[in-house]
Write a protein that holds these residues in place. Structure first.
Motif, PDB file in Angstrom:
ATOM      1  N   THR A  15       8.582  -2.546  -1.961  1.00 47.26           N
ATOM      2  CA  THR A  15       8.437  -1.823  -0.698  1.00 47.26           C
ATOM      3  C   THR A  15       9.388  -2.309   0.387  1.00 47.26           C
ATOM      4  O   THR A  15       9.615  -1.600   1.370  1.00 47.26           O
ATOM      5  CB  THR A  15       6.997  -1.926  -0.167  1.00 47.26           C
ATOM      6  OG1 THR A  15       6.657  -3.308  -0.001  1.00 47.26           O
ATOM      7  CG2 THR A  15       6.018  -1.280  -1.137  1.00 47.26           C
TER       8      THR A  15
ATOM      9  N   ASP B  99       8.361   0.129   9.958  1.00 46.35           N
ATOM     10  CA  ASP B  99       8.113  -0.222   8.561  1.00 46.35           C
ATOM     11  C   ASP B  99       8.532  -1.649   8.250  1.00 46.35           C
ATOM     12  O   ASP B  99       8.170  -2.188   7.200  1.00 46.35           O
ATOM     13  CB  ASP B  99       8.856   0.747   7.629  1.00 46.35           C
ATOM     14  CG  ASP B  99       8.295   2.158   7.681  1.00 46.35           C
ATOM     15  OD1 ASP B  99       7.126   2.305   8.098  1.00 46.35           O
ATOM     16  OD2 ASP B  99       9.027   3.104   7.326  1.00 46.35           O
TER      17      ASP B  99
ATOM     18  N   ASP C 211       8.088  -9.464  -2.113  1.00 47.14           N
ATOM     19  CA  ASP C 211       9.337  -8.743  -2.339  1.00 47.14           C
ATOM     20  C   ASP C 211      10.482  -9.593  -1.819  1.00 47.14           C
ATOM     21  O   ASP C 211      10.266 -10.574  -1.089  1.00 47.14           O
ATOM     22  CB  ASP C 211       9.306  -7.386  -1.630  1.00 47.14           C
ATOM     23  CG  ASP C 211      10.182  -6.339  -2.329  1.00 47.14           C
ATOM     24  OD1 ASP C 211      10.956  -6.721  -3.235  1.00 47.14           O
ATOM     25  OD2 ASP C 211      10.096  -5.155  -1.967  1.00 47.14           O
TER      26      ASP C 211
ATOM     27  N   ASN D  80      12.526  -4.255  -0.543  1.00 43.84           N
ATOM     28  CA  ASN D  80      13.816  -4.014  -1.207  1.00 43.84           C
ATOM     29  C   ASN D  80      15.039  -4.515  -0.451  1.00 43.84           C
ATOM     30  O   ASN D  80      15.995  -3.786  -0.234  1.00 43.84           O
ATOM     31  CB  ASN D  80      13.982  -2.513  -1.497  1.00 43.84           C
ATOM     32  CG  ASN D  80      13.228  -2.086  -2.737  1.00 43.84           C
ATOM     33  OD1 ASN D  80      13.026  -2.887  -3.645  1.00 43.84           O
ATOM     34  ND2 ASN D  80      12.787  -0.842  -2.764  1.00 43.84           N
TER      35      ASN D  80
ATOM     36  N   ARG E 277       3.653  -6.904   2.279  1.00 40.80           N
ATOM     37  CA  ARG E 277       4.421  -5.905   1.550  1.00 40.80           C
ATOM     38  C   ARG E 277       4.262  -6.145   0.050  1.00 40.80           C
ATOM     39  O   ARG E 277       4.388  -7.263  -0.433  1.00 40.80           O
ATOM     40  CB  ARG E 277       5.906  -5.973   1.939  1.00 40.80           C
ATOM     41  CG  ARG E 277       6.203  -5.587   3.386  1.00 40.80           C
ATOM     42  CD  ARG E 277       5.945  -4.115   3.624  1.00 40.80           C
ATOM     43  NE  ARG E 277       6.272  -3.711   4.992  1.00 40.80           N
ATOM     44  CZ  ARG E 277       5.425  -3.698   5.993  1.00 40.80           C
ATOM     45  NH1 ARG E 277       4.173  -4.111   5.800  1.00 40.80           N
ATOM     46  NH2 ARG E 277       5.799  -3.282   7.195  1.00 40.80           N
TER      47      ARG E 277
END
Length: 368
Positions: A73, A56, A93, A75, A69
């Motif tokens: 997503t 991920d 992000d 974080n 991203r």
């Protein structure tokens, strides 16, 4: 996840990682001799954490595609980008650290990074980056629109060109805050070359007219990022557009300092807008804490009413340039910011000293 930041030849295989994890789990749950097999094994806080899948947080081996991203997503996790070719990569992000390895002909946007961004063995990459530390090694022909809190560093890299970060999307200001970055601490043009070559320049500054979206186009309307409203208009950019190390138009500069208050950032942005309307130029900005003794040393005269304000939080300082800029700044301070605590250079005969005193102090504070 720290192991993902070594070069891939040194990375453990997935099977090795799985084997190690299984062995560790089996060892921690084994029952010691003399203990009851009915007794439940102890649980620790890390046992209840949400499991993280390394996949991920990797973009690996991609070609001719748009990936990245969306806000919320990543974080604050770290991210690895490697072996990508002719890709558009958008990280909307905040993150902890990002490494980019062996990428060719890619366009990359990286939202605020709390730690370091490290490009290695990349070629023909154009990017927009906000981070605490920026470094390249063994890279060729890169365009970087940068916001960097510390001095950017290049090593064994050639054809590097830098410009000031200009970008906006709705969550970007919050992501800067989450990453612990100040929009006013940007050393994009203060590049250090670890491996200079006599008679050659490994890096240069992009033209002031260089457009971010010409280098890193916005996401395709058909992509998963179509919902992210982006802009590279300098007037909307979260980070103020500064001239940096480029040659100044005038010998007259003015130091304008806002002391901590409820609307310090908003006031600084208002001042920038008003001065640009009057055709003055923003050279550089800084946000740093000051102790009372620092105030006395930096501002020298008439500091009595500033000492108390220095303890309320960091100060935000701007250097503005252009003929008549000192008078213009003092007029705006009286007409627009008379309810805020500010310092403004008194006249052009001492304004250059004010600028040098403050920004030399700020650079020392930040270890530049």
């Amino acid at each position: 996840m720290g192991c993902f930041f070594s070069k891939k030849s040194k990375r453990k295989s997935k099977e090795e990682q799985t084997s190690t994890t299984l062995e560790s789990t089996a060892g921690s749950n084994s029952v010691p001799l003399g203990s009851s097999s009915d007794e439940a094994p102890k649980q620790y806080s890390w046992d209840t954490r949400e499991k993280v899948d390394p996949k991920d947080y990797m973009l690996n081996g991609l070609k001719d595609t748009t990936v990245g991203r969306l806000p919320g997503t990543l974080n604050g996790q770290q991210l690895v980008i490697q072996d990508c070719e002719n890709c558009n990569i958008f990280v909307f992000d905040h993150s902890a650290t990002i490494t980019v390895d062996d990428c060719i002909n890619c366009r990359i946007f990286l939202g605020p990074v709390k730690g370091s961004v490290f490009f290695r063995d990349c070629k023909d990459v154009r990017c927009v980056v906000a981070c605490q530390q920026f470094r390249t090694r063994d890279c060729k022909k890169m365009e970087v629109f940068l916001c960097c809190a510390t001095q950017p560093i290049i090593e064994s890299s050639t054809g590097m060109r830098f410009g000031c970060f200009q970008f906006y999307y709705p969550e970007l200001a919050f992501h800067f805050k989450d990453a612990g970055l100040s929009i006013f601490n940007n050393n994009w043009s203060n590049v250090h070359d670890f491996t200079p070559v006599s008679g050659e320049n490994n890096w240069s500054l992009l033209a002031e007219t260089a457009a971010v979206l010409d280098s890193v186009p916005p996401p395709d309307p058909e992509s998963e990022f179509k919902s992210v409203r982006v802009s590279a208009d300098a007037s909307r950019s979260i980070v103020p557009l500064t001239r940096g190390a480029r040659r100044k138009d005038s010998e007259e500069s003015c130091l304008f300092v806002f002391f901590a208050g409820d609307y310090t950032t908003a006031n600084a942005r208002k001042l920038i807008d008003k001065m640009i309307e009057k055709c003055f130029v923003l050279i550089q900005t800084k946000e740093v804490p000051m102790r009372p003794e620092d105030v006395k040393r930096v501002f020298q005269n008439d500091t009595a009413d500033l000492l108390e304000w220095s303890t309320k939080g960091p100060v935000t300082a701007l250097e503005l340039n252009g003929d008549g800029v000192v008078d213009a700044c003092r007029t705006i301070a009286n007409e627009v910011f008379n309810g805020s605590k500010v310092f403004v250079s008194e006249d052009k005969s001492t304004s250059s000293r004010d600028v040098d005193n403050f920004f030399n102090f700020a650079d020392m504070q930040m270890g530049l």
